[in-house]
Design a protein around this motif. Structure first.
Motif, PDB file in Angstrom:
ATOM      1  N   SER A 340      16.157 -11.505  -4.629  1.00  0.00           N
ATOM      2  CA  SER A 340      16.032 -10.682  -3.431  1.00  0.00           C
ATOM      3  C   SER A 340      15.293  -9.379  -3.724  1.00  0.00           C
ATOM      4  O   SER A 340      14.352  -9.004  -3.018  1.00  0.00           O
ATOM      5  N   LEU A 341      15.737  -8.672  -4.772  1.00  0.00           N
ATOM      6  CA  LEU A 341      15.117  -7.385  -5.087  1.00  0.00           C
ATOM      7  C   LEU A 341      13.660  -7.544  -5.509  1.00  0.00           C
ATOM      8  O   LEU A 341      12.795  -6.770  -5.097  1.00  0.00           O
ATOM      9  N   SER A 342      13.376  -8.561  -6.324  1.00  0.00           N
ATOM     10  CA  SER A 342      11.987  -8.756  -6.753  1.00  0.00           C
ATOM     11  C   SER A 342      11.115  -9.157  -5.567  1.00  0.00           C
ATOM     12  O   SER A 342       9.953  -8.731  -5.466  1.00  0.00           O
ATOM     13  N   GLY A 343      11.672  -9.950  -4.630  1.00  0.00           N
ATOM     14  CA  GLY A 343      10.917 -10.317  -3.432  1.00  0.00           C
ATOM     15  C   GLY A 343      10.596  -9.105  -2.576  1.00  0.00           C
ATOM     16  O   GLY A 343       9.482  -8.970  -2.051  1.00  0.00           O
ATOM     17  N   VAL A 344      11.567  -8.189  -2.430  1.00  0.00           N
ATOM     18  CA  VAL A 344      11.340  -6.965  -1.656  1.00  0.00           C
ATOM     19  C   VAL A 344      10.299  -6.085  -2.346  1.00  0.00           C
ATOM     20  O   VAL A 344       9.431  -5.488  -1.686  1.00  0.00           O
ATOM     21  N   ILE A 345      10.360  -6.012  -3.680  1.00  0.00           N
ATOM     22  CA  ILE A 345       9.376  -5.223  -4.430  1.00  0.00           C
ATOM     23  C   ILE A 345       7.972  -5.773  -4.220  1.00  0.00           C
ATOM     24  O   ILE A 345       7.021  -5.020  -3.960  1.00  0.00           O
ATOM     25  N   VAL A 346       7.826  -7.085  -4.305  1.00  0.00           N
ATOM     26  CA  VAL A 346       6.513  -7.701  -4.069  1.00  0.00           C
ATOM     27  C   VAL A 346       6.036  -7.401  -2.650  1.00  0.00           C
ATOM     28  O   VAL A 346       4.859  -7.103  -2.417  1.00  0.00           O
ATOM     29  N   SER A 347       6.959  -7.456  -1.695  1.00  0.00           N
ATOM     30  CA  SER A 347       6.617  -7.165  -0.308  1.00  0.00           C
ATOM     31  C   SER A 347       6.096  -5.740  -0.160  1.00  0.00           C
ATOM     32  O   SER A 347       5.079  -5.496   0.505  1.00  0.00           O
ATOM     33  N   LEU A 348       6.778  -4.777  -0.780  1.00  0.00           N
ATOM     34  CA  LEU A 348       6.366  -3.378  -0.676  1.00  0.00           C
ATOM     35  C   LEU A 348       5.020  -3.136  -1.359  1.00  0.00           C
ATOM     36  O   LEU A 348       4.162  -2.404  -0.835  1.00  0.00           O
ATOM     37  N   VAL A 349       4.826  -3.747  -2.526  1.00  0.00           N
ATOM     38  CA  VAL A 349       3.559  -3.565  -3.250  1.00  0.00           C
ATOM     39  C   VAL A 349       2.393  -4.155  -2.459  1.00  0.00           C
ATOM     40  O   VAL A 349       1.335  -3.527  -2.314  1.00  0.00           O
ATOM     41  N   THR A 350       2.575  -5.363  -1.937  1.00  0.00           N
ATOM     42  CA  THR A 350       1.492  -5.994  -1.187  1.00  0.00           C
ATOM     43  C   THR A 350       1.246  -5.286   0.141  1.00  0.00           C
ATOM     44  O   THR A 350       0.110  -5.239   0.629  1.00  0.00           O
ATOM     45  N   ALA A 351       2.316  -4.701   0.733  1.00  0.00           N
ATOM     46  CA  ALA A 351       2.122  -3.897   1.947  1.00  0.00           C
ATOM     47  C   ALA A 351       1.271  -2.675   1.629  1.00  0.00           C
ATOM     48  O   ALA A 351       0.386  -2.291   2.413  1.00  0.00           O
ATOM     49  N   GLY A 352       1.531  -2.059   0.460  1.00  0.00           N
ATOM     50  CA  GLY A 352       0.702  -0.941   0.032  1.00  0.00           C
ATOM     51  C   GLY A 352      -0.732  -1.371  -0.235  1.00  0.00           C
ATOM     52  O   GLY A 352      -1.690  -0.668   0.109  1.00  0.00           O
ATOM     53  N   ALA A 353      -0.887  -2.559  -0.830  1.00  0.00           N
ATOM     54  CA  ALA A 353      -2.230  -3.084  -1.119  1.00  0.00           C
ATOM     55  C   ALA A 353      -3.012  -3.336   0.163  1.00  0.00           C
ATOM     56  O   ALA A 353      -4.238  -3.181   0.194  1.00  0.00           O
ATOM     57  N   SER A 354      -2.320  -3.702   1.241  1.00  0.00           N
ATOM     58  CA  SER A 354      -3.001  -3.982   2.509  1.00  0.00           C
ATOM     59  C   SER A 354      -3.582  -2.722   3.138  1.00  0.00           C
ATOM     60  O   SER A 354      -4.443  -2.808   4.020  1.00  0.00           O
ATOM     61  N   ASP A 355      -3.119  -1.539   2.686  1.00  0.00           N
ATOM     62  CA  ASP A 355      -3.673  -0.280   3.196  1.00  0.00           C
ATOM     63  C   ASP A 355      -4.885   0.188   2.396  1.00  0.00           C
ATOM     64  O   ASP A 355      -5.530   1.172   2.775  1.00  0.00           O
ATOM     65  N   LEU A 356      -5.170  -0.470   1.284  1.00  0.00           N
ATOM     66  CA  LEU A 356      -6.303  -0.081   0.445  1.00  0.00           C
ATOM     67  C   LEU A 356      -7.598  -0.706   0.956  1.00  0.00           C
ATOM     68  O   LEU A 356      -7.596  -1.800   1.501  1.00  0.00           O
ATOM     69  N   LYS A 357      -8.703  -0.012   0.769  1.00  0.00           N
ATOM     70  CA  LYS A 357      -9.999  -0.560   1.154  1.00  0.00           C
ATOM     71  C   LYS A 357     -10.393  -1.667   0.192  1.00  0.00           C
ATOM     72  O   LYS A 357     -10.137  -1.578  -1.020  1.00  0.00           O
ATOM     73  N   VAL A 358     -11.011  -2.711   0.716  1.00  0.00           N
ATOM     74  CA  VAL A 358     -11.419  -3.844  -0.122  1.00  0.00           C
ATOM     75  C   VAL A 358     -12.948  -3.939  -0.103  1.00  0.00           C
ATOM     76  O   VAL A 358     -13.521  -4.977   0.208  1.00  0.00           O
ATOM     77  N   ASN A 359     -13.603  -2.820  -0.431  1.00  0.00           N
ATOM     78  CA  ASN A 359     -15.057  -2.825  -0.520  1.00  0.00           C
ATOM     79  C   ASN A 359     -15.556  -2.826  -1.956  1.00  0.00           C
ATOM     80  O   ASN A 359     -16.755  -2.887  -2.215  1.00  0.00           O
ATOM     81  N   SER A 360     -14.609  -2.749  -2.897  1.00  0.00           N
ATOM     82  CA  SER A 360     -14.931  -2.864  -4.320  1.00  0.00           C
ATOM     83  C   SER A 360     -13.672  -3.278  -5.051  1.00  0.00           C
ATOM     84  O   SER A 360     -12.586  -3.344  -4.460  1.00  0.00           O
ATOM     85  N   GLN A 361     -13.786  -3.515  -6.355  1.00  0.00           N
ATOM     86  CA  GLN A 361     -12.622  -3.931  -7.136  1.00  0.00           C
ATOM     87  C   GLN A 361     -11.807  -2.744  -7.635  1.00  0.00           C
ATOM     88  O   GLN A 361     -10.711  -2.925  -8.176  1.00  0.00           O
ATOM     89  N   LEU A 362     -12.322  -1.497  -7.458  1.00  0.00           N
ATOM     90  CA  LEU A 362     -11.656  -0.335  -8.027  1.00  0.00           C
ATOM     91  C   LEU A 362     -10.243  -0.115  -7.479  1.00  0.00           C
ATOM     92  O   LEU A 362      -9.316   0.130  -8.270  1.00  0.00           O
ATOM     93  N   PRO A 363     -10.010  -0.190  -6.153  1.00  0.00           N
ATOM     94  CA  PRO A 363      -8.634  -0.009  -5.667  1.00  0.00           C
ATOM     95  C   PRO A 363      -7.663  -1.031  -6.266  1.00  0.00           C
ATOM     96  O   PRO A 363      -6.540  -0.677  -6.644  1.00  0.00           O
ATOM     97  N   MET A 364      -8.086  -2.292  -6.354  1.00  0.00           N
ATOM     98  CA  MET A 364      -7.239  -3.318  -6.933  1.00  0.00           C
ATOM     99  C   MET A 364      -7.001  -3.040  -8.420  1.00  0.00           C
ATOM    100  O   MET A 364      -5.881  -3.194  -8.921  1.00  0.00           O
ATOM    101  N   SER A 365      -8.045  -2.599  -9.133  1.00  0.00           N
ATOM    102  CA  SER A 365      -7.919  -2.297 -10.560  1.00  0.00           C
ATOM    103  C   SER A 365      -6.929  -1.163 -10.794  1.00  0.00           C
ATOM    104  O   SER A 365      -6.090  -1.224 -11.705  1.00  0.00           O
TER     105      SER A 365
END
Length: 392
Positions: A340-365
């Protein structure tokens, strides 16, 4: 016993497939619903949130009502909501359906693990557990590969038709053939349940390992969230091409898991985990440097991510193993809390990732580097806390 063996294969394969089959269609969903990248990416975060919460609630209920009833109800709900998803009039309805999908598959996941413990002991338990893990790892390998072709020759709706048929097949199989495997049903005592959960979550080693495991799992899912847009929208490759790339990454995680299995017994769990974390930090740093040196480039994206995903095969299993060692007397509850906790952590991280611009690999890096460096700091801080408690 044959039906249980079959379900031990079918359920974890669906767990691994639930995100990966769907991700090649993310850019197409932006166009279909005239939506934003971040809103579409949120469908992954909500799915993982449901996956985490579902394990906690339905895992506890399976101890009281039995595995069969929870699996039957969860698989029926999963199958029906998958078909409903394909008729979603807007992205918000689809995201809600994905949340319910996650809750349902969380129930199937926790019941699947519990059935293994119910039915197998000793060496047979070890074999069944490996079988469970092997089946799960096939999802990230085959999912994006199939999903890329589904998107190219049909549409994103084909993914949900597949999910629906798969869920209803498990429902029919469990309803008609599955016996109840939990022969020691317990009274639903919320006070004792909360007391057990508190005993688990106040342990610094357990929480440290859970957060590190969540960050490791998130490092695998991040590429599923951002990668399709980088590969398809920025670099201009097709969904089928992305599927092949994701197939290679899935194989990399699979081989990482094999390497981890070969290392266990020769080295301590904590030493193997530290190797994975330090290697992941190095590879994410290399990814940042490549972006600054050559810009957006297919190889500068894929090679570091390939290595990162490989070492995640050393991180995720060992955090789970170390956590379960601490509470063997509360294995079912500990497994539910960890999931449960690891699933919530993944959810929060990916929610944060969805706010990042995806015009280069730098935000993901930078996100990869932040997760790995934070995990290294947490690793040493956790060990220090545990050593201090032991001295006291």
């Amino acid at each position: 016993m044959r039906v249980i063996t079959l379900l031990v294969f079918l359920v974890p394969f669906l767990m691994g497939l639930g995100v990966d089959l769907y991700v090649p269609s993310l850019p197409a969903l932006v166009s279909y619903y005239h939506s934003t990248t971040g809103t579409v990416q949120l469908s992954i975060s909500l799915y993982m949130l449901g996956y985490g919460v579902g394990q906690m609630i339905l895992g506890t209920l399976s101890d009281h009502y039995g595995r069969r009833k929870i699996l039957v109800a969860s698989s029926l709900c999963y199958g029906l909501i998958s078909f409903i998803s394909s008729f979603s009039p807007n992205i918000y309805m689809l995201n809600l359906c994905r949340l319910i999908q996650g809750l349902s598959v969380g129930g199937m996941a926790v019941v699947g693990r519990a059935m293994v413990v119910d039915c197998y002991k000793g060496k047979e338990l070890a074999k069944a557990t490996n079988y469970f893990g092997l089946s799960w790892s096939l999802g990230p390998i085959l999912g994006p590969f199939a999903g890329g072709y589904f998107q190219a020759y049909f549409s994103w709706k084909a993914d949900f038709y597949f999910f629906g048929i798969y869920g209803l097949f498990i429902f029919i199989l469990a309803l008609l053939k599955l016996p109840e495997t939990n022969q020691q049903l317990v009274e639903l005592n919320l006070k004792q349940t909360f007391r057990n959960i508190w005993e688990i979550v106040k342990d610094p080693m357990f929480i440290g390992m859970t957060v590190i495991g969540g960050f490791g799992y998130a490092s695998v899912v991040i590429f599923n969230t951002m990668g399709p847009f980088l590969i398809q929208s920025v670099l201009g490759y097709s969904s089928v091409f992305y599927g092949y790339i994701a197939l290679v990454l899935g194989v990399s995680y699979f081989f990482g898991s094999i390497g981890n299995r070969a290392s266990v017994g020769r080295y301590s769990i904590m030493s193997i985990l530290l190797f994975g974390l330090l290697s992941g930090s190095l590879f994410s740093l290399v990814m940042i440097m490549l972006e600054l040196a050559v810009g957006v480039n297919l190889l500068s994206i894929i090679i570091p991510v390939l290595l990162l995903v490989f070492v995640c095969g050393f991180i995720v299993p060992n955090t789970l193993a170390r956590s379960m060692e601490l509470f063997s007397h509360l294995a079912g509850t500990a497994s539910s809390v960890f999931g449960s906790l690891s699933g919530v952590i993944v959810s929060l991280v990916t929610a944060g990732a969805s706010d990042l611009k995806v015009n280069s690999q730098l935000p993901m890096s930078l996100l990869y580097f932040a997760l790995m460096l934070s995990s290294v700091v947490l690793y040493f801080n956790t060990r220090k806390k545990v050593s201090t408690l032991v001295l006291k």
